[in-house]
Design a protein around this motif. Structure first.
Motif, mmCIF file in Angstrom:
data_model
loop_
_atom_site.group_PDB
_atom_site.id
_atom_site.type_symbol
_atom_site.label_atom_id
_atom_site.label_comp_id
_atom_site.label_asym_id
_atom_site.label_seq_id
_atom_site.Cartn_x
_atom_site.Cartn_y
_atom_site.Cartn_z
ATOM 1 N N ILE A 32 2.951 19.139 -1.158
ATOM 2 C CA ILE A 32 1.496 19.302 -1.190
ATOM 3 C C ILE A 32 0.903 17.935 -0.893
ATOM 4 C CG2 ILE A 32 -0.526 19.840 -2.611
ATOM 5 C CD1 ILE A 32 1.431 21.547 -4.348
ATOM 6 N N ILE A 33 -0.030 17.880 0.050
ATOM 7 C CA ILE A 33 -0.702 16.621 0.375
ATOM 8 C C ILE A 33 -2.173 16.764 0.015
ATOM 9 C CG2 ILE A 33 -1.310 14.982 2.199
ATOM 10 C CD1 ILE A 33 1.227 15.906 3.688
ATOM 11 N N THR A 34 -2.676 15.772 -0.717
ATOM 12 C CA THR A 34 -4.074 15.793 -1.153
ATOM 13 C C THR A 34 -4.793 14.511 -0.764
ATOM 14 O OG1 THR A 34 -3.575 14.823 -3.335
ATOM 15 C CG2 THR A 34 -3.539 17.236 -3.165
ATOM 16 N N LYS A 35 -6.107 14.614 -0.700
ATOM 17 C CA LYS A 35 -6.984 13.444 -0.578
ATOM 18 C C LYS A 35 -7.838 13.443 -1.836
ATOM 19 C CE LYS A 35 -10.391 11.063 2.108
ATOM 20 N NZ LYS A 35 -11.302 11.005 3.213
ATOM 21 N N TRP A 36 -8.092 12.252 -2.375
ATOM 22 C CA TRP A 36 -8.796 12.176 -3.650
ATOM 23 C C TRP A 36 -9.553 10.854 -3.779
ATOM 24 C CZ3 TRP A 36 -6.854 7.851 -5.841
ATOM 25 C CH2 TRP A 36 -5.562 7.476 -5.461
ATOM 26 N N ASP A 148 10.000 5.619 5.063
ATOM 27 C CA ASP A 148 9.175 6.285 6.076
ATOM 28 C C ASP A 148 9.393 7.798 6.104
ATOM 29 O OD1 ASP A 148 11.766 5.800 7.160
ATOM 30 O OD2 ASP A 148 10.970 6.079 9.184
ATOM 31 N N THR A 149 10.538 8.274 5.608
ATOM 32 C CA THR A 149 10.745 9.725 5.533
ATOM 33 C C THR A 149 9.772 10.364 4.554
ATOM 34 O OG1 THR A 149 12.456 9.564 3.816
ATOM 35 C CG2 THR A 149 13.205 9.534 6.120
ATOM 36 N N LEU A 150 9.262 9.569 3.614
ATOM 37 C CA LEU A 150 8.253 10.042 2.661
ATOM 38 C C LEU A 150 6.846 9.697 3.146
ATOM 39 C CD1 LEU A 150 9.965 8.891 -0.671
ATOM 40 C CD2 LEU A 150 10.184 11.099 0.469
ATOM 41 N N SER A 151 6.641 8.436 3.497
ATOM 42 C CA SER A 151 5.294 7.978 3.874
ATOM 43 C C SER A 151 4.768 8.662 5.131
ATOM 44 C CB SER A 151 5.275 6.458 4.059
ATOM 45 O OG SER A 151 6.145 6.069 5.108
ATOM 46 N N SER A 152 5.672 9.059 6.027
ATOM 47 C CA SER A 152 5.233 9.684 7.287
ATOM 48 C C SER A 152 4.497 10.996 7.055
ATOM 49 C CB SER A 152 6.427 9.908 8.208
ATOM 50 O OG SER A 152 7.335 10.839 7.641
ATOM 51 N N LYS A 153 4.783 11.680 5.964
ATOM 52 C CA LYS A 153 4.092 12.941 5.662
ATOM 53 C C LYS A 153 2.595 12.697 5.478
ATOM 54 C CE LYS A 153 7.966 15.214 5.548
ATOM 55 N NZ LYS A 153 8.389 16.018 6.660
ATOM 56 N N ILE A 154 2.259 11.599 4.787
ATOM 57 C CA ILE A 154 0.846 11.243 4.591
ATOM 58 C C ILE A 154 0.262 10.695 5.886
ATOM 59 C CG2 ILE A 154 -0.724 9.643 3.394
ATOM 60 C CD1 ILE A 154 1.017 10.020 0.908
ATOM 61 N N GLU A 155 1.015 9.831 6.553
ATOM 62 C CA GLU A 155 0.523 9.222 7.788
ATOM 63 C C GLU A 155 0.142 10.291 8.816
ATOM 64 O OE1 GLU A 155 -0.296 6.283 7.723
ATOM 65 O OE2 GLU A 155 1.140 5.046 6.678
ATOM 66 N N GLN A 156 0.914 11.368 8.890
ATOM 67 C CA GLN A 156 0.601 12.449 9.839
ATOM 68 C C GLN A 156 -0.730 13.113 9.501
ATOM 69 O OE1 GLN A 156 4.011 15.039 9.598
ATOM 70 N NE2 GLN A 156 5.394 13.490 10.416
ATOM 71 N N GLN A 157 -1.078 13.185 8.224
ATOM 72 C CA GLN A 157 -2.328 13.803 7.801
ATOM 73 C C GLN A 157 -3.536 12.909 8.101
ATOM 74 O OE1 GLN A 157 -3.473 16.710 6.547
ATOM 75 N NE2 GLN A 157 -1.451 17.556 6.899
ATOM 76 N N ILE A 158 -3.326 11.600 8.000
ATOM 77 C CA ILE A 158 -4.429 10.656 8.175
ATOM 78 C C ILE A 158 -4.826 10.540 9.642
ATOM 79 C CG2 ILE A 158 -5.116 8.243 7.916
ATOM 80 C CD1 ILE A 158 -3.301 8.132 5.444
ATOM 81 N N LEU A 159 -3.845 10.656 10.537
ATOM 82 C CA LEU A 159 -4.112 10.480 11.989
ATOM 83 C C LEU A 159 -5.062 11.502 12.542
ATOM 84 C CD1 LEU A 159 -0.561 9.494 13.210
ATOM 85 C CD2 LEU A 159 -2.515 8.005 12.805
#
Length: 159
Positions: A32-36, A148-159
């Motif tokens: 689950i990816i959230t923005k807060w 990066d296997t973890l951080s990339s999930k968020i990075e993909q959402q921000i782009l």
């Protein structure tokens, strides 16, 4: 069905808070990816993105200052409990945290709180063992240059 409700549960201090203003950007069976925004005003950061890795027991967050500059990555060791009837996810903070600064420096925080939780019987000893194993797993990912296997999930959402 109502949208998923996410609760942040802590042992120290003992609290359980509905993250009612968090915006779910992506939800799958695995994450689950959230923005807060921060729950209370803070000087060091204003908002962030979090990815709940449901199969691993990590919550990885990318924190930003008020001027929209990146502060650091903050990784919580957590446990998840889904309550189907309420469509609610209880995210229990298992105390130990890892911060990754922009320059790559890694800092482990709050390991002493694991000892306090055990001494004060705030949780089952098995939960402390679980937290230490998850912390070790996360640190191994970081030290093996695989964060990066973890951080990339968020990075993909921000782009």
């Amino acid at each position: 069905m109502d949208h998923l409700k996410i609760y942040r549960k802590r042992m120290i201090p003992d609290e359980c808070i509905l993250l009612k203003d968090d915006i779910i950007l992506e939800q799958t069976k695995d994450l689950i990816i959230t923005k807060w925004n921060t729950l209370k005003p803070r000087q060091d950061f204003q908002y962030g993105y979090s990815c709940y890795f449901l199969n691993h027991g990590y919550k990885v967050s990318k924190l930003y200052r008020e001027d929209n500059t990146f502060l650091h990555w903050y990784c919580d060791i957590v446990d998840y409990q889904y309550k189907e009837k309420e469509n609610a996810l209880i995210v229990t903070d298992l105390l130990a945290d890892v911060v990754i600064y922009p320059d790559g420096f890694v800092k482990v925080l709050d390991v002493n709180e694991l000892a306090i939780a055990l001494e004060k019987k705030l949780c089952d000893p098995q939960r402390i063992i679980q937290a230490l194993k998850k912390l070790d797993s996360l640190l191994n990912l970081i030290y093996d240059n695989k964060f990066d296997t973890l951080s990339s999930k968020i990075e993909q959402q921000i782009l």
